[in-house]
Design an enzyme around this catalytic site. Sequence first.
Site, mmCIF file in Angstrom:
data_model
loop_
_atom_site.group_PDB
_atom_site.id
_atom_site.type_symbol
_atom_site.label_atom_id
_atom_site.label_comp_id
_atom_site.label_asym_id
_atom_site.label_seq_id
_atom_site.Cartn_x
_atom_site.Cartn_y
_atom_site.Cartn_z
ATOM 1 N N LYS A 305 0.853 -1.188 -0.027
ATOM 2 C CA LYS A 305 -0.149 0.011 -0.029
ATOM 3 C C LYS A 305 1.068 1.248 -0.011
ATOM 4 C CE LYS A 305 -4.084 -1.903 2.449
ATOM 5 N NZ LYS A 305 -5.146 -1.477 1.536
ATOM 6 N N ASP A 316 -7.669 -2.928 10.540
ATOM 7 C CA ASP A 316 -8.269 -4.058 9.480
ATOM 8 C C ASP A 316 -8.562 -5.411 10.188
ATOM 9 O OD1 ASP A 316 -8.770 -4.514 6.819
ATOM 10 O OD2 ASP A 316 -6.841 -5.389 6.226
ATOM 11 N N ARG A 379 -10.565 -11.539 1.637
ATOM 12 C CA ARG A 379 -11.480 -12.589 1.148
ATOM 13 C C ARG A 379 -10.566 -13.882 1.209
ATOM 14 N NH1 ARG A 379 -11.473 -9.143 -4.410
ATOM 15 N NH2 ARG A 379 -11.142 -7.371 -2.914
HETATM 16 N N1 BES Z 1 -8.171 -3.480 4.184
HETATM 17 C C1 BES Z 1 -8.421 -3.431 2.771
HETATM 18 C C2 BES Z 1 -9.589 -2.440 2.586
HETATM 19 C C3 BES Z 1 -9.611 -1.057 3.096
HETATM 20 C C4 BES Z 1 -8.980 -0.171 2.420
HETATM 21 C C5 BES Z 1 -10.432 -0.898 4.232
HETATM 22 C C6 BES Z 1 -9.411 1.060 2.776
HETATM 23 C C7 BES Z 1 -10.625 0.571 4.482
HETATM 24 C C8 BES Z 1 -10.000 1.490 3.863
HETATM 25 C C9 BES Z 1 -8.319 -4.471 1.972
HETATM 26 O O1 BES Z 1 -7.364 -5.817 2.155
HETATM 27 C C10 BES Z 1 -7.948 -4.066 0.514
HETATM 28 O O2 BES Z 1 -6.708 -3.626 0.466
HETATM 29 N N2 BES Z 1 -8.731 -4.183 -0.360
HETATM 30 C C11 BES Z 1 -8.232 -3.608 -1.686
HETATM 31 C C12 BES Z 1 -8.582 -4.700 -2.991
HETATM 32 C C13 BES Z 1 -8.258 -4.267 -3.966
HETATM 33 C C14 BES Z 1 -6.652 -4.747 -4.199
HETATM 34 C C15 BES Z 1 -9.063 -5.355 -4.796
HETATM 35 C C16 BES Z 1 -8.698 -2.180 -2.038
HETATM 36 O O3 BES Z 1 -9.873 -1.958 -1.437
HETATM 37 O O4 BES Z 1 -8.138 -1.590 -2.292
HETATM 38 ZN ZN ZN Z 2 -7.519 -5.734 4.380
HETATM 39 MN MN MN Z 3 -5.501 -5.384 1.961
#
Ligand code: BES
Ligand code: ZN
Ligand code: MN
Length: 518
Positions: A305, A316, A379
């Site tokens: 990230k 998370d 997931r």
């Molecule tokens: N934990 C994150 C989702 C998230 C992002 C929650 C920002 C709260 C704020 C999750 O694991 C994630 O990183 N999801 C990705 C999925 C993508 C790679 C398809 C996302 O949402 O960017």
């Molecule tokens: Zn996550």
């Molecule tokens: Mn993630």
Amino acid sequence: MECSTKIFGEGTLGLKAQMATATGCLVVAFKGENIQNPKKLGGVLNALNLATHGAVAKAVAMGDLEAKSGSSLLLSATDAWAAAGLKAERLLLISMGEESKVSKKTEKSHIADVAKWLQVGVKALVATQAKDALWVFEEFSAKDALSQVRLLTQFAKEQLYKFGARHPQFKTKPAEKGSKLVKLTIASDAKNNKALQKAVAEGIAISNGMDLTKDLGNLPPNICTPSYLAQTAKKLAKDFGFKAEILGHKEIETLKMGAFLAVTQGSVAPPQFIVLRHNGGSAKEAPIVLVGKGITFDTGGISLKPGEGMDEMKYDMCGAASVLGTMRAIGELKLKRNVIAVIPTCENMPSGHATRPGDIVTSMSGQTIEILNTDAEGRLILCDALTYVERFKPAAVIDIATLTGACVIALGAVHSGLFSGDDALAEDLLSAGRQSQDTVWRMPLDQAYHDQLKSNFADMANIGGRPAGSVTAACFLSKYTEKYTWAHLDIAGTAWKSGAAKGATGRPVPLLVNYLLA
Ligand code: BES
Ligand code: ZN
Ligand code: MN
């Protein structure tokens, strides 16, 4: 804060006794109809106006207190009050609005309205230095009384949450003191008292659960590790008589949870798989299973990230935290149902051992997954947990997860995303959300979205591209839930607040407890 009900007589007699109660603050929620014109105040306002020597009428004349719902006025006692039979140090008035206007609204907007004026009253009360308060509703409408009192207790306790006070070890200087309120008494009558007492107990249990959820969310990720969550589950089991079972890396391997293992393999913190059972119902009753995402820190893994705001990925594990908070609440309430909490928990870290984009893994269900983005890890841990819970032959399974940034874009911080192929379960959750003012919005799961998860090399990919990102994430999960009734809550936008008021919200504990109580 201690919270209880106290029986007073009905009508003028009751009001007299309420006014004669020595308290830091007498809070009176009055009917808007009482203010037709400043010269003629009706109901409780008339009596209070006399006792305050015209202070209420004066405020109305100046426009400081109105009939409209949520209008409020705070008065400090003068020496003359006591002589006139009003023993409170402060008087807080808050309008419940006019019945005629209220009844025209839909049930949906009505509860939201009630919650609004309740919050106004609670915030004004907590902002005073009062140590105790007596809260009086001018009239209970049978329809609203229980949810009103449940929400009042929940809101009041919620306002008092202070992370610094609960965890003073993180600041070298003592945290600043907040509200002084330690006792809230709610005026009831002989007829309603039993039901209202129950509502108070429910509100207290919900907010105790929320406090735990907030604590776990707010704790730093070097403290709140997978093992910490497991310890917390064991402590709950001890305190509330749950059965706890904690599986470690070896058992997770034996279960062939290949997707979960792929996420944890980059981290040195050992993964944990937590199972917590509350057997409040009969042995033959099928359980409700709650599955919570417990990523105690999400760096994104090799699909790292961006750095800005990455600290917030300590949140998370809020799905897991809300499941534990819900268990605490139903344990306190001794709920007569069977509920099982299941929490897969680990970190998502980059390292030489971490899973790579392009890796193909076999989930516990036997389905293979091409991991195209290691940041879509929630997931991956959930799909194996969702397969695991088949063994419980559940009446329903609800998973709760901070799953996608896309859900934040879609719904913001107002509603959690609700996904379910089962209309009855979806309706129950929508309604529990309204009752608790911890709302959800139903999102689609159409087959058409499933195509986005196609992979050239495995049964499915773990991402579906940017369009409808929260929907494709839910579609992914749905491929593991075909054997039972299932709903998914995406709480990425609702589980915590960013900015100056950064902190966990305790959602969706109110929603889940209301659902289980219904
Ligand atoms: N934990 C994150 C989702 C998230 C992002 C929650 C920002 C709260 C704020 C999750 O694991 C994630 O990183 N999801 C990705 C999925 C993508 C790679 C398809 C996302 O949402 O960017
Ligand atoms: Zn996550
Ligand atoms: Mn993630």
